[in-house]
Design a protein around this motif. Structure first.
Motif, PDB file in Angstrom:
ATOM      1  N   TYR A 231       0.826  -1.191   0.101  1.00 60.54           N
ATOM      2  CA  TYR A 231      -0.050   0.049   0.066  1.00 60.54           C
ATOM      3  C   TYR A 231       0.853   1.387   0.050  1.00 60.54           C
ATOM      4  O   TYR A 231       2.019   1.276   0.514  1.00 60.54           O
TER       5      TYR A 231
ATOM      6  N   ARG B 173      -7.407   3.863   6.850  1.00 59.08           N
ATOM      7  CA  ARG B 173      -6.340   4.159   5.683  1.00 59.08           C
ATOM      8  C   ARG B 173      -5.264   5.180   6.439  1.00 59.08           C
ATOM      9  O   ARG B 173      -4.124   5.031   6.062  1.00 59.08           O
TER      10      ARG B 173
ATOM     11  N   HIS C 299      -3.034   2.222   8.923  1.00 58.78           N
ATOM     12  CA  HIS C 299      -1.743   2.074   7.696  1.00 58.78           C
ATOM     13  C   HIS C 299      -0.904   3.259   7.553  1.00 58.78           C
ATOM     14  O   HIS C 299       0.419   3.171   7.673  1.00 58.78           O
TER      15      HIS C 299
ATOM     16  N   ASN D 273      -4.059   4.421  -0.565  1.00 67.57           N
ATOM     17  CA  ASN D 273      -4.500   2.934  -0.409  1.00 67.57           C
ATOM     18  C   ASN D 273      -3.781   1.974  -0.770  1.00 67.57           C
ATOM     19  O   ASN D 273      -2.555   2.077  -1.206  1.00 67.57           O
ATOM     20  N   GLY D 274      -4.400   0.777  -0.849  1.00 70.71           N
ATOM     21  CA  GLY D 274      -3.558  -0.402  -1.262  1.00 70.71           C
ATOM     22  C   GLY D 274      -3.970  -1.007  -2.312  1.00 70.71           C
ATOM     23  O   GLY D 274      -4.981  -0.717  -2.996  1.00 70.71           O
TER      24      GLY D 274
END
Length: 310
Positions: A1, A65, A69, A138-139
């Protein structure tokens, strides 16, 4: 990501007289990324955009997100300094760099800062999928929501989370390592073996491999997957380009659970809408880190391993 981007938009921007780059390939650092985003935002009407970045929504559907992340990026660089994959002693050393990227994403998005707390995953993804913004953190899993809209597969690229951390020029996008298969040690020997057989089947059989790579579009870093078995996902290919260029992968640090994510997200909402201080975000990330991990250890009987991390 990492930071997914629309190559067509960025390269069209690069042709403008006010552009600060000559092509998308010139975005190789935080300084360049910030200049590009700020310039795009300034000239968004001429570019036909609503903003440079998609809305960094902090609604419950979207906050992972940024609170599960993106905040692992400064965690990685702090752990890298410590030389290990896990530590109870986290200080938030590099959170000012996170703040720089966060502030830029908020300022250069289509949504007013006071409304970021209600921004949803669906809305943010739609902004990118319909070509109204250039950048979308994002991934690779987001491809299923992006495809069949207004961004062609060949126009999908991915950048690392540039935010000014020391040595980040040596790294590409990050990878999530904390989602793993587990087998209950209290299960019967028969059930344990059946579980192991199933996991092996998932990554070796034609049906299993097709489900993982083709139907779900997941990255498949297994030796059992040949070239023809790789996912039909241009974001996986875009992320892999960084490895092919010799860049290392950011280790995605283990985090102590949903409460920690909620703490970071809530503090981000307060900070962004102007009702809280940045110090509270750092406190949510680092101040409760040890306490939550100690609670995790009490309930599970273990902590993540402290393996070497260079």
């Amino acid at each position: 990501y990492g930071i997914i981007y629309n190559k067509k938009i960025v390269n069209e921007y690069a042709k403008k007289s006010y552009s600060v780059i000559k092509s998308a390939d010139d975005i190789t650092s935080w300084d360049v990324l910030k200049k590009v985003a700020d310039s795009m935002q300034e000239h968004k009407d001429d570019l036909g955009l609503d903003g440079a970045f998609s809305t960094p929504g902090l609604d419950a559907s979207d906050n992972y997100r940024f609170a599960a992340h993106m905040d692992r990026i400064p965690l990685f660089y702090e752990l890298k300094d410590l030389g290990k994959t896990f530590s109870l002693d986290i200080t938030g050393k590099y959170m000012d760099h996170y703040k720089d990227l966060w502030d830029t994403m908020v300022k250069d998005s289509p949504t007013e800062a006071s409304l970021i707390g209600s921004g949803t995953y669906e809305d943010s993804t739609a902004e990118f999928s319909t070509g109204t913004v250039a950048f979308y953190p994002n991934g690779v899993w987001a491809y299923s929501q992006i495809k069949d809209n207004d961004v062609a597969d060949e126009d999908l690229g991915m950048l690392p989370y540039y935010m000014g951390n020391p040595g980040e020029e040596d790294y590409g996008p990050a990878a999530v390592y904390d989602a793993n298969w587990a087998i209950n040690k209290n299960a019967s020997d028969e059930d344990k073996q059946a579980s192991l057989d199933f996991i092996k089947w998932m990554v070796t059989s034609d049906t299993g491999k097709n489900a993982i790579a083709k139907e779900m579009g997941f990255a498949a870093p297994f030796t059992s997957f040949g070239d023809d078995d790789q996912p039909a996902n241009p974001l996986v290919a875009a992320a892999k380009e960084w490895t092919d260029k010799g860049k290392k992968t950011v280790y995605s640090a283990n985090i102590p659970g949903q409460q920690w994510i909620d703490n970071v997200s809530n503090a981000l909402v307060e900070y962004t809408q102007g009702t809280g201080k940045w110090d509270a975000v750092v406190q949510a990330l680092a101040g409760t880190w040890k306490t939550l991990w100690e609670a995790y250890e009490q309930s599970s009987g273990m902590l993540p391993p402290e393996d070497p991390l260079s």
